[in-house]
Design an enzyme around this catalytic site. Structure first.
Site, PDB file in Angstrom:
ATOM      1  N   ASP A  56       0.815  -1.215   0.000  1.00 28.29           N
ATOM      2  CA  ASP A  56       0.000   0.000   0.000  1.00 28.29           C
ATOM      3  C   ASP A  56       0.849   1.267   0.000  1.00 28.29           C
ATOM      4  O   ASP A  56       0.491   2.269  -0.628  1.00 28.29           O
ATOM      5  CB  ASP A  56      -0.915   0.015   1.227  1.00 28.29           C
ATOM      6  CG  ASP A  56      -2.032  -1.008   1.120  1.00 28.29           C
ATOM      7  OD1 ASP A  56      -2.147  -1.635   0.057  1.00 28.29           O
ATOM      8  OD2 ASP A  56      -2.775  -1.179   2.102  1.00 28.29           O
ATOM      9  N   ASP A  60       0.566   4.239  -2.680  1.00 29.40           N
ATOM     10  CA  ASP A  60       0.239   5.611  -2.301  1.00 29.40           C
ATOM     11  C   ASP A  60       1.322   6.591  -2.746  1.00 29.40           C
ATOM     12  O   ASP A  60       1.036   7.744  -3.078  1.00 29.40           O
ATOM     13  CB  ASP A  60       0.036   5.710  -0.789  1.00 29.40           C
ATOM     14  CG  ASP A  60      -1.267   5.053  -0.353  1.00 29.40           C
ATOM     15  OD1 ASP A  60      -2.191   4.974  -1.181  1.00 29.40           O
ATOM     16  OD2 ASP A  60      -1.342   4.594   0.797  1.00 29.40           O
ATOM     17  N   SER A 105     -13.532   5.922  -0.715  1.00 30.44           N
ATOM     18  CA  SER A 105     -12.344   5.343  -0.092  1.00 30.44           C
ATOM     19  C   SER A 105     -11.898   6.278   1.031  1.00 30.44           C
ATOM     20  O   SER A 105     -12.656   7.162   1.454  1.00 30.44           O
ATOM     21  CB  SER A 105     -11.255   5.173  -1.149  1.00 30.44           C
ATOM     22  OG  SER A 105     -10.122   4.542  -0.605  1.00 30.44           O
ATOM     23  N   LYS A 138      -8.359  -0.422  11.734  1.00 32.15           N
ATOM     24  CA  LYS A 138      -8.655  -0.524  10.307  1.00 32.15           C
ATOM     25  C   LYS A 138      -8.595  -1.995   9.882  1.00 32.15           C
ATOM     26  O   LYS A 138      -7.521  -2.589   9.838  1.00 32.15           O
ATOM     27  CB  LYS A 138      -7.666   0.299   9.479  1.00 32.15           C
ATOM     28  CG  LYS A 138      -7.959   0.270   7.983  1.00 32.15           C
ATOM     29  CD  LYS A 138      -6.939   1.069   7.201  1.00 32.15           C
ATOM     30  CE  LYS A 138      -7.235   1.016   5.716  1.00 32.15           C
ATOM     31  NZ  LYS A 138      -7.195  -0.371   5.181  1.00 32.15           N
ATOM     32  N   CYS A 435       9.177 -31.378 -13.817  1.00 29.78           N
ATOM     33  CA  CYS A 435       8.854 -31.623 -12.412  1.00 29.78           C
ATOM     34  C   CYS A 435      10.076 -32.187 -11.691  1.00 29.78           C
ATOM     35  O   CYS A 435      10.690 -33.153 -12.175  1.00 29.78           O
ATOM     36  CB  CYS A 435       7.683 -32.605 -12.323  1.00 29.78           C
ATOM     37  SG  CYS A 435       7.336 -33.174 -10.642  1.00 29.78           S
ATOM     38  N   CYS A 438       9.269 -36.149 -10.821  1.00 29.59           N
ATOM     39  CA  CYS A 438       9.088 -37.212 -11.819  1.00 29.59           C
ATOM     40  C   CYS A 438       9.644 -36.843 -13.184  1.00 29.59           C
ATOM     41  O   CYS A 438       9.572 -37.657 -14.118  1.00 29.59           O
ATOM     42  CB  CYS A 438       7.611 -37.579 -11.943  1.00 29.59           C
ATOM     43  SG  CYS A 438       6.595 -36.255 -12.669  1.00 29.59           S
TER      44      CYS A 438
END
Length: 678
Positions: A56, A60, A105, A138, A435, A438
């Site tokens: 955040d 911001d 908001s 909050k 993988c 295997c």
């Protein structure tokens, strides 16, 4: 009292470029458009996909840099492509509904100076310096607006773009503790129409339990409680809402008719919400003036470690509604409220290696192996790296010094790299193309971030499937732990779940690794599992989106394992997969004749109980099983609909809530007497 300040943050290379030096006037429009596009991208990731890639604070900072450029170059700002005032969480999968009153908001602050500046602006705007505030924790979840008409719940809508949002009424209605009708009192009659505003979240205890279950099954854990809440409440299969323990809390109003019914202050609003039977914030902090405001925010910061819910800051609100109206709102946020964001605790350590876990569904999850480091009260040696894209996006390399945070103050996550300490020989990590268990080439769907091993016979997947099947949450097979499973898979005796029931005593003894008692205990546990409750068998199959709650629903609806195979695909399409159909048929052939739980007629039929503290003789799982067997339901939250709170040693806040709601509190002995009908 000194607040935690916003000291520094690590952001992606693109963010660093976007907040660089002041541009020439000719470049201002390009920079503004680039910032707006980047912010819009992060809005989509956060609001619509619940998969943010920056924190955040970094987000911001982008918005602040954009505001600076727009003020310095108003002509360029007007000519550039516009940005929506707030993020839009509409997913496209639900019908839209228009809010009666806009749902905005909140402006953010990260330092004490910003809080004092907010207070000073209001003092100047309102012409008085005796302003009173309420400071609330909050919640870190999904914003929701729930409408009641004449006391009855009629609609639940996400914030959306502030004007209209997703109508998710059906899903929200399944959240435990949310009343379908409001309670009216002489002091607090409910309005004819009211939009109550709040947050959907996942309690920290529930989040930790769900992640532990996923880790035990070899699945990737949820990144944080907020993402889990936002993703769950938008599930097409509404039963996931109930099985994942979502909760909701209310702390604000939208439209209220008649207007005279609106409480005059924020503190009175909290009292009214509680009187109406809605779940509310357990504690708020009143404050008068800037100094008290700063101290109240600090008090929330100290108390947050005791909260049972995820929180990432404190919300400051003018107490008097009349002054709120006078202060008014901007395009995106009210001028009378502010969200103060706490800086997460961060640590730096070295990445020693990256290992891969193969889950029971084949997903390859990268894990950071770290030099041990202390953070938020615990020592961390491993942290999730989520997926291949995250490693590439953050450019994480073996040998790097990395920054670690606890996502939602719960699970450790690597959030960035200290590039100043990177060694010259460090090379970008290459995700394997096969993988590791295997050697089958891995695959990735067009719309997926997950990389998978497609080989259903992969030994790593099989081990995880067996661990899930034998776990306490499923069939609880004594003696079938990871070490034994490793042997059975390694010897090739178990290639799928039904093979467990074909094991021979002589073969197990011939290994020379187990004594007769342990072999007999294992075989007895496997034999007992044939008579397990049907829902445990269904849960143990590991069908996508079928947790314990959904498995219980299927067991009640279908009545037998054969019924699950025949009727289950109508509600759970994955059950129609040939692999699951084959496994079910094979389980039936080897004698797994599980029948549905008998019709509920126990002493606790229809009763809702909440557990708190440590009971003297029964584990949480054992007491839950007994309550459900007696027809009761175990809830995670205390409400007016709770019949009993069962308290043990060191009870938490649920005991206080029981007293507030007038819910009877009993101990383990009294619970057992109730179940026995004594």
């Amino acid at each position: 009292m000194k607040l935690i300040s916003f000291l520094f943050l690590i952001v992606t290379a693109s963010v660093v470029r976007l907040i660089a030096a002041e541009p020439a006037a000719a470049d201002a429009r390009d920079q503004i458009e680039a910032l707006r596009a980047e912010i819009a991208r992060h809005d989509r990731l956060y609001h619509r996909q619940a998969e943010p890639v920056i924190d955040d604070a970094a987000y911001d900072q982008l918005k602040r840099r954009l505001a600076e450029l727009e003020r310095a170059h108003p002509d360029a700002a007007t000519a550039a492509v516009p940005l929506a005032p707030i993020g839009d969480d509409r997913s496209g999968h639900f019908p839209h509904y228009r809010h009666r009153e806009r749902m905005l908001s909140l402006d953010k602050a990260y330092a004490e100076a910003e809080v004092r500046a907010f207070h000073a602006r209001l003092v100047k705007m309102l012409g008085r310096d005796d302003l009173e505030f309420v400071v609330e924790p909050k919640f870190d979840g999904l914003a929701i607006s729930v409408t009641y008409e004449r006391g009855r719940l009629v609609r639940a809508v996400t914030r959306g773009n502030g004007i209209e949002g997703d109508d998710i009424t059906a899903n929200v209605g399944l959240i435990d503790g949310l009343p379908r009708t409001l309670t009216a009192t002489m002091e607090h009659p409910w309005p004819e129409i009211v939009e109550v505003r709040g947050e959907i979240h996942v309690p920290l205890e529930t989040f930790a339990r769900l992640n532990a279950e996923r880790e035990a099954a070899g699945e990737t854990g949820f990144a944080n409680p907020r993402n889990l809440a936002a993703g769950t409440v938008r599930q097409a299969d509404a039963r996931s809402v109930g099985s994942r323990g979502l909760r909701v809390v209310f702390f604000g109003l939208g439209a209220c008719e008649p207007a005279a019914a609106q409480p005059a202050t924020q503190q009175r609003l909290h009292a009214a919400l509680r009187a109406w039977g809605l779940p509310v914030i357990p504690e708020v902090w009143p404050a008068r003036g800037a100094d008290e405001l700063v101290r109240a925010i600090a008090a929330v910061g100290r108390a947050r470690g005791e909260f049972p819910f995820p929180t990432d800051g404190a919300v400051v609100k003018l107490d008097a509604v009349a002054l709120q109206r006078e202060a008014g709102s901007g395009e995106a946020a009210p001028r009378w409220a502010l969200a103060y964001k706490f800086a997460p605790e961060r640590a730096e350590t070295r990445l020693r290696a990256i290992t891969l876990q193969v889950g029971r569904t084949g997903v390859l999850t990268p894990v950071a192996e770290l030099v041990p480091v202390a953070i938020a009260g615990s020592t961390v040696t491993r942290a999730t790296l989520h997926n291949r894209d995250e490693i590439a996006r953050k450019d994480i390399r073996i040998g790097d010094f990395v920054y670690l945070e606890k996502a939602g103050d719960v699970i450790p996550a690597v959030v960035g790299v200290n590039l100043s300490r990177r060694l010259p020989e460090a090379q970008p990590y290459r995700f394997p193309v096969a993988c590791p268990a295997c050697y089958t080439p891995v695959t990735r769907g067009d719309s997926e971030v997950a990389v998978r091993c497609p080989n259903l016979g992969c030994p790593a997947q099989l081990r995880r499937r067996l661990e899930h099947f034998a776990s306490k949450a499923c069939l609880d097979i004594e003696g079938l732990g990871p070490a034994m499973i490793e042997i059975l898979v390694g010897e090739g005796w178990v290639r799928e779940l039904p093979d467990l029931y074909r094991l021979r005593r002589a073969d197990l003894l011939a290994l020379g690794r187990n004594n007769e008692k342990s072999v007999d205990r294992l075989l007895a546990g496997i034999e007992r599992s044939k008579r397990a409750d049907l829902w445990r068998v269904v849960h143990g199959l590991g069908v996508p989106q079928v947790g314990a709650a959904t498995a219980k629903d299927l067991a009640r609806q279908c009545g037998s394992l054969a019924g699950v195979a025949e009727l289950g695909p109508k509600t759970i399409p994955a059950l129609g997969d040939l692999r699951f159909q084959g496994v079910i048929a094979d389980l039936i052939s080897v004698g797994v004749g599980a029948e549905s739980v008998a019709a509920v007629t126990g002493r606790l039929k229809g009763r809702v109980l909440v557990l708190t503290g440590t009971l003297p003789t029964l584990t949480r799982a054992e007491v839950t099983a007994r309550i459900e067997a007696a027809g009761g339901k175990v809830s995670n939250a205390v409400s007016r609909h709770t019949h009993f709170v069962v308290a043990g040693a060191e009870p938490g806040s649920k005991l206080k809530q029981a007293h507030e709601f007038g819910v009877p509190v009993i101990d383990e002995a009294e619970l057992l007497r109730l179940i026995a009908g004594k």
